[in-house]
Design a protein around this motif. Structure first.
Motif, PDB file in Angstrom:
ATOM      1  N   GLY A 180       0.621  -1.300  -0.195  1.00 31.97           N
ATOM      2  CA  GLY A 180       0.028  -0.082  -0.056  1.00 31.97           C
ATOM      3  C   GLY A 180       0.825   1.313   0.115  1.00 31.97           C
ATOM      4  N   SER A 181       2.024   1.189   0.121  1.00 30.78           N
ATOM      5  CA  SER A 181       3.012   2.273  -0.220  1.00 30.78           C
ATOM      6  C   SER A 181       2.908   3.086  -1.376  1.00 30.78           C
ATOM      7  CB  SER A 181       4.413   1.892   0.247  1.00 30.78           C
ATOM      8  OG  SER A 181       4.993   1.116  -0.483  1.00 30.78           O
TER       9      SER A 181
ATOM     10  N   ARG B 205      -8.461  -0.689  -3.247  1.00 25.43           N
ATOM     11  CA  ARG B 205      -8.006  -1.548  -4.252  1.00 25.43           C
ATOM     12  C   ARG B 205      -8.147  -3.197  -4.511  1.00 25.43           C
ATOM     13  NH1 ARG B 205      -1.521  -2.317  -3.866  1.00 25.43           N
ATOM     14  NH2 ARG B 205      -2.441  -4.042  -2.729  1.00 25.43           N
ATOM     15  N   ASP B 206      -8.029  -3.837  -3.044  1.00 29.99           N
ATOM     16  CA  ASP B 206      -8.344  -5.035  -3.058  1.00 29.99           C
ATOM     17  C   ASP B 206      -9.502  -5.453  -2.498  1.00 29.99           C
ATOM     18  OD1 ASP B 206      -5.559  -5.127  -4.015  1.00 29.99           O
ATOM     19  OD2 ASP B 206      -4.902  -5.952  -2.066  1.00 29.99           O
TER      20      ASP B 206
ATOM     21  N   ARG C  10      -2.156   3.834   3.699  1.00 29.09           N
ATOM     22  CA  ARG C  10      -1.648   2.571   3.172  1.00 29.09           C
ATOM     23  C   ARG C  10      -3.006   1.474   3.462  1.00 29.09           C
ATOM     24  NH1 ARG C  10       3.624   0.666   5.926  1.00 29.09           N
ATOM     25  NH2 ARG C  10       3.225  -1.239   4.831  1.00 29.09           N
TER      26      ARG C  10
ATOM     27  N   ARG D 286      -5.561   2.703   0.771  1.00 28.65           N
ATOM     28  CA  ARG D 286      -5.543   2.421  -0.481  1.00 28.65           C
ATOM     29  C   ARG D 286      -5.832   0.840  -0.953  1.00 28.65           C
ATOM     30  NH1 ARG D 286       0.428   5.235  -1.060  1.00 28.65           N
ATOM     31  NH2 ARG D 286      -0.309   7.158  -1.040  1.00 28.65           N
ATOM     32  N   ILE D 287      -5.165  -0.034   0.190  1.00 33.69           N
ATOM     33  CA  ILE D 287      -5.341  -1.523  -0.124  1.00 33.69           C
ATOM     34  C   ILE D 287      -6.873  -1.901  -0.004  1.00 33.69           C
ATOM     35  CG2 ILE D 287      -4.763  -3.602   0.839  1.00 33.69           C
ATOM     36  CD1 ILE D 287      -2.332  -2.027   2.165  1.00 33.69           C
TER      37      ILE D 287
ATOM     38  N   ILE E 184      -5.005  -7.134   5.834  1.00 31.83           N
ATOM     39  CA  ILE E 184      -4.094  -6.483   5.281  1.00 31.83           C
ATOM     40  C   ILE E 184      -3.125  -6.307   6.355  1.00 31.83           C
ATOM     41  CG2 ILE E 184      -3.066  -3.925   5.018  1.00 31.83           C
ATOM     42  CD1 ILE E 184      -6.234  -3.615   4.067  1.00 31.83           C
TER      43      ILE E 184
END
Length: 194
Positions: A10-11, A142-143, A135, A138-139, A150
């Motif tokens: 997630g960076s 995204r996922d 992070r 974002r993850i 996570i």
């Protein structure tokens, strides 16, 4: 010259890699190449099925959710899959790099660059960092996953602090324009080395 690019999940490693690519740098994204090899290499497929069972592949394709459930909750199983896949990815990278040996430098993006000792093959290392809550955001976006899932993946990676101590450059990836400026500066510096 091989420049390793890493950072926690997630960076924004892939975003930063694209910025370098826009500057004309060849990029090797180890996760993408590993997934390709896991779906195309008969040797890898055979060894993964022997290690994790027939459910590892569904209709000839890697059953990622099945493997993820096994791997991310059990460090020993993660080591097992890495011992099967990483040597093949390593050889694939060597061949890929040999074809680009005339370039000033290339970037090898690896999520677990330090954890699997790949950093020892790099001439320079860039670590991408971002605030932990960013992070997670974002993850999840995204996922479509949970914080718990996570966190399990983060627990298998080194902390940013530990990575930073072994890195030549740090990119703070919170603001895209500022990240682009950092990328341009690093690109200029590295280009001078050769």
């Amino acid at each position: 010259m091989i420049v390793g690019l890493t950072g926690g999940i997630g960076s924004g490693k892939t975003t930063i890699a694209k910025m370098f690519h826009e500057l004309g740098v060849s990029i090797y994204i180890a996760d993408i190449e590993a997934k390709k090899l896991m779906n195309t290499s008969e040797v890898i497929q055979k060894e993964l099925i022997e290690a994790f069972g027939k459910e590892t592949y569904k209709n000839g394709k890697l059953n990622r959710s099945y493997l993820s459930n096994i791997v991310f909750n059990q460090p020993e199983e993660l080591k097992k899959i890495n011992s099967i896949v990483h040597p093949r990815v390593g050889q694939h990278f060597k061949d890929w790099y040999a074809a680009r040996s005339n370039e000033k430098y290339i970037i090898k993006e690896v999520a677990i660059l330090f954890e699997n000792d790949s950093y020892k093959q790099c001439d320079k290392i860039i670590t991408v960092v971002a605030p932990i809550e960013e992070r997670f955001r974002r993850i999840i976006q995204r996922d479509n996953t949970t914080r718990e899932a996570i966190q399990g993946r983060m627990n298998n990676q080194w902390s940013d602090e530990k990575k930073i101590t072994l890195s030549d450059y740090i990119i703070h990836n919170e603001d895209l324009e500022k990240a682009k400026e950092q990328v341009a500066k690093i690109h200029q510096e590295i280009s001078v080395f050769r």
